[in-house]
Design a protein around this motif. Structure first.
Motif, PDB file in Angstrom:
ATOM      1  N   PRO A  29       0.870  -1.307  -0.021  1.00 48.37           N
ATOM      2  CA  PRO A  29      -0.145   0.059   0.110  1.00 48.37           C
ATOM      3  C   PRO A  29       0.731   1.257  -0.165  1.00 48.37           C
ATOM      4  O   PRO A  29       1.859   1.295   0.684  1.00 48.37           O
ATOM      5  CB  PRO A  29      -0.873  -0.119   1.507  1.00 48.37           C
ATOM      6  CG  PRO A  29      -0.610  -1.498   1.791  1.00 48.37           C
ATOM      7  CD  PRO A  29       0.811  -1.888   1.123  1.00 48.37           C
ATOM      8  N   THR A  30       0.542   2.129  -0.866  1.00 50.14           N
ATOM      9  CA  THR A  30       1.287   3.428  -0.965  1.00 50.14           C
ATOM     10  C   THR A  30       0.398   4.656  -1.228  1.00 50.14           C
ATOM     11  O   THR A  30      -0.947   4.542  -1.598  1.00 50.14           O
ATOM     12  CB  THR A  30       2.289   3.622  -2.011  1.00 50.14           C
ATOM     13  OG1 THR A  30       1.679   3.691  -3.352  1.00 50.14           O
ATOM     14  CG2 THR A  30       3.132   2.152  -2.273  1.00 50.14           C
ATOM     15  N   MET A  31       0.780   5.785  -0.897  1.00 49.31           N
ATOM     16  CA  MET A  31       0.298   7.080  -1.633  1.00 49.31           C
ATOM     17  C   MET A  31       0.671   7.423  -2.834  1.00 49.31           C
ATOM     18  O   MET A  31       0.165   8.694  -3.257  1.00 49.31           O
ATOM     19  CB  MET A  31       0.145   8.068  -0.362  1.00 49.31           C
ATOM     20  CG  MET A  31      -0.530   7.644   0.864  1.00 49.31           C
ATOM     21  SD  MET A  31      -1.131   8.954   1.798  1.00 49.31           S
ATOM     22  CE  MET A  31       0.248   9.861   2.287  1.00 49.31           C
ATOM     23  N   SER A  40      11.834  -0.279  -3.160  1.00 48.25           N
ATOM     24  CA  SER A  40      12.424  -1.456  -2.227  1.00 48.25           C
ATOM     25  C   SER A  40      11.356  -2.446  -1.746  1.00 48.25           C
ATOM     26  O   SER A  40      11.578  -3.448  -1.497  1.00 48.25           O
ATOM     27  CB  SER A  40      13.360  -1.124  -1.095  1.00 48.25           C
ATOM     28  OG  SER A  40      12.580  -0.277   0.057  1.00 48.25           O
ATOM     29  N   LEU A  41      10.274  -1.747  -1.160  1.00 48.41           N
ATOM     30  CA  LEU A  41       9.165  -2.568  -0.917  1.00 48.41           C
ATOM     31  C   LEU A  41       8.596  -3.511  -1.923  1.00 48.41           C
ATOM     32  O   LEU A  41       8.219  -4.649  -1.572  1.00 48.41           O
ATOM     33  CB  LEU A  41       7.935  -1.690  -0.339  1.00 48.41           C
ATOM     34  CG  LEU A  41       8.198  -0.818   0.828  1.00 48.41           C
ATOM     35  CD1 LEU A  41       6.855  -0.141   1.452  1.00 48.41           C
ATOM     36  CD2 LEU A  41       8.905  -1.575   2.159  1.00 48.41           C
ATOM     37  N   ILE A  42       8.518  -2.916  -3.154  1.00 53.27           N
ATOM     38  CA  ILE A  42       7.771  -3.609  -4.293  1.00 53.27           C
ATOM     39  C   ILE A  42       8.658  -4.594  -4.764  1.00 53.27           C
ATOM     40  O   ILE A  42       8.361  -5.959  -4.791  1.00 53.27           O
ATOM     41  CB  ILE A  42       7.485  -2.986  -5.341  1.00 53.27           C
ATOM     42  CG1 ILE A  42       6.527  -1.671  -5.067  1.00 53.27           C
ATOM     43  CG2 ILE A  42       6.744  -3.705  -6.623  1.00 53.27           C
ATOM     44  CD1 ILE A  42       6.482  -0.671  -6.152  1.00 53.27           C
ATOM     45  N   ALA A 146       1.798  -8.346   3.665  1.00 53.54           N
ATOM     46  CA  ALA A 146       1.899  -6.664   3.200  1.00 53.54           C
ATOM     47  C   ALA A 146       2.990  -6.201   3.793  1.00 53.54           C
ATOM     48  O   ALA A 146       3.561  -6.396   4.612  1.00 53.54           O
ATOM     49  CB  ALA A 146       0.432  -5.949   3.676  1.00 53.54           C
ATOM     50  N   PHE A 147       3.623  -5.459   2.696  1.00 51.05           N
ATOM     51  CA  PHE A 147       4.835  -4.699   3.126  1.00 51.05           C
ATOM     52  C   PHE A 147       4.887  -3.272   3.380  1.00 51.05           C
ATOM     53  O   PHE A 147       4.261  -2.319   2.830  1.00 51.05           O
ATOM     54  CB  PHE A 147       5.853  -4.866   1.985  1.00 51.05           C
ATOM     55  CG  PHE A 147       6.405  -6.425   1.723  1.00 51.05           C
ATOM     56  CD1 PHE A 147       5.384  -7.402   1.394  1.00 51.05           C
ATOM     57  CD2 PHE A 147       7.412  -6.866   2.158  1.00 51.05           C
ATOM     58  CE1 PHE A 147       5.745  -8.838   1.047  1.00 51.05           C
ATOM     59  CE2 PHE A 147       7.880  -8.031   1.995  1.00 51.05           C
ATOM     60  CZ  PHE A 147       7.319  -9.231   1.437  1.00 51.05           C
ATOM     61  N   PHE A 148       5.368  -2.980   4.530  1.00 54.30           N
ATOM     62  CA  PHE A 148       5.666  -1.601   4.948  1.00 54.30           C
ATOM     63  C   PHE A 148       6.944  -1.096   5.342  1.00 54.30           C
ATOM     64  O   PHE A 148       7.709  -1.889   5.701  1.00 54.30           O
ATOM     65  CB  PHE A 148       4.655  -1.367   6.227  1.00 54.30           C
ATOM     66  CG  PHE A 148       3.146  -1.555   5.798  1.00 54.30           C
ATOM     67  CD1 PHE A 148       2.501  -0.502   5.771  1.00 54.30           C
ATOM     68  CD2 PHE A 148       2.624  -2.784   5.622  1.00 54.30           C
ATOM     69  CE1 PHE A 148       1.122  -0.527   5.409  1.00 54.30           C
ATOM     70  CE2 PHE A 148       1.202  -3.042   5.645  1.00 54.30           C
ATOM     71  CZ  PHE A 148       0.321  -1.858   5.143  1.00 54.30           C
ATOM     72  N   GLY A 149       7.167   0.137   5.455  1.00 54.08           N
ATOM     73  CA  GLY A 149       8.686   0.717   5.670  1.00 54.08           C
ATOM     74  C   GLY A 149       8.695   1.072   7.181  1.00 54.08           C
ATOM     75  O   GLY A 149       7.792   1.599   7.663  1.00 54.08           O
ATOM     76  N   GLU A 150      10.060   0.818   7.506  1.00 49.36           N
ATOM     77  CA  GLU A 150      10.223   0.963   9.012  1.00 49.36           C
ATOM     78  C   GLU A 150      10.589   2.718   9.055  1.00 49.36           C
ATOM     79  O   GLU A 150      10.500   3.291  10.056  1.00 49.36           O
ATOM     80  CB  GLU A 150      11.524   0.425   9.507  1.00 49.36           C
ATOM     81  CG  GLU A 150      11.517  -1.078   9.712  1.00 49.36           C
ATOM     82  CD  GLU A 150      12.682  -1.424  10.185  1.00 49.36           C
ATOM     83  OE1 GLU A 150      13.822  -0.944  10.160  1.00 49.36           O
ATOM     84  OE2 GLU A 150      12.564  -2.806  10.525  1.00 49.36           O
TER      85      GLU A 150
END
Ligand code: AMP
Length: 284
Positions: A29-31, A40-42, A146-150
């Motif tokens: 998920p992104t904006m 990097s998440l993708i 689901a991938f999220f950034g620190e």
């Protein structure tokens, strides 16, 4: 452009349903206004699952009054190219907020204590908006991970908790912050900075490094470590929103810092509010 784009919630649900027949599905998920952090998440998601769905939606409910909802950068063509190059299978990009919040919408996800300090305190309702949109994306996609950034560490914890509490059965995976060569955490909001502000924006990274140096010298008192960070931020001429040492699991304030404790920073560079965080014990 090969990456498929769906714009309705209905088509997104169907595309995810079809993808899950062939194996696991990973969600990012992104904006939008995508950058190397999103990429990097993708890429990590593409390593994890054969199908990667990226969502691009500037979610109005996570912006407060007077925040930057109207001016938030929107870069659709570049975003789709970056999605494709990074390994996305398809993109869900609703064209209007009403696609996610149709008339009559009235049900919200209210997070608990993890959402109270730091950005929760400074941006009332922010995490309620984040949790609600992410819950909707989880429900539509029924992704496996689901991938999220620190970079948004508090958000990562809040979403991990929500996924457990609401039994989504989705593994919420955090990935390290991607930085510019001079340490600035990459953010869509960095595009607001003029040349002079862009230089000053390294203040957050410098403050984090200053606190890490002090920690490496043996300082364990959270207030003293915060003071080092505050002095460093002030010396760079940015306006501090917060500079706080917190536990990495429950975000409580430790009585004594250890190597896993994190320093959380928010500061205004001109009118732009930037955030950053990192482990005190991380190599400098
Ligand atoms: P945003 O589009 O800003 O809502 O961010 C979408 C996702 O990208 C969130 O999980 C962010 O934490 C993540 N993200 C944003 N900036 C970075 C970065 N510099 N490094 C890694 N992840 C990031």
């Amino acid at each position: 452009m090969n990456v498929a784009v769906v714009t309705s919630a209905h088509d997104f649900r169907r595309a995810c349903q079809e993808a899950r027949v062939d194996g696991e599905l990973a969600l990012v998920p992104t904006m939008g206004s995508l950058h190397a952090g999103h990429e990097s998440l993708i890429k990590a998601a593409a390593q994890w699952a054969p199908t990667v769905a990226v969502t691009i939606f500037v979610n109005p409910s996570q912006f407060g009054p007077g925040e930057d909802l109207a001016s938030y950068p929107r870069e659709r063509a570049g975003d789709l190219r970056k999605c494709e190059e990074s390994g996305a299978t398809f993109v869900f990009a609703p064209e209007t907020p009403a696609e996610m919040y149709p008339p009559g919408f009235q049900t919200w996800v209210e997070p608990g204590p993890l959402a109270r300090p730091l950005c929760g305190e400074r941006r009332p309702g922010h995490f309620r908006g984040v949790c609600t949109i992410v819950a909707k994306l989880f429900a539509l996609s029924r992704a496996d991970a689901a991938f999220f950034g620190e970079k948004d560490y508090q958000q990562l914890l809040v979403i991990q908790r929500m996924a457990l509490d609401l039994n989504f059965g989705i593994e919420v995976i955090g990935r390290p912050t991607v930085r510019e060569a001079d340490g600035l955490a990459i953010s869509s909001r960095n595009s607001y900075l003029n040349r002079e502000e862009r230089q000053r924006a390294t203040a957050l990274w410098k403050a984090l490094q200053a606190a890490r140096r002090k920690f490496a010298e043996g300082e364990r008192d959270p207030a003293s470590l915060e003071e080092v960070a505050r002095q460093s931020l002030e010396a760079e001429g940015v306006r501090i929103d917060y500079a706080e040492v917190r536990d990495p699991v429950d975000l409580e304030r430790p009585s004594r810092a250890d190597a896993t404790s994190r320093l959380f920073l928010a500061a205004f560079v001109g009118k732009t509010r930037l955030i950053d965080n990192g482990e005190l014990g991380a190599p400098r």
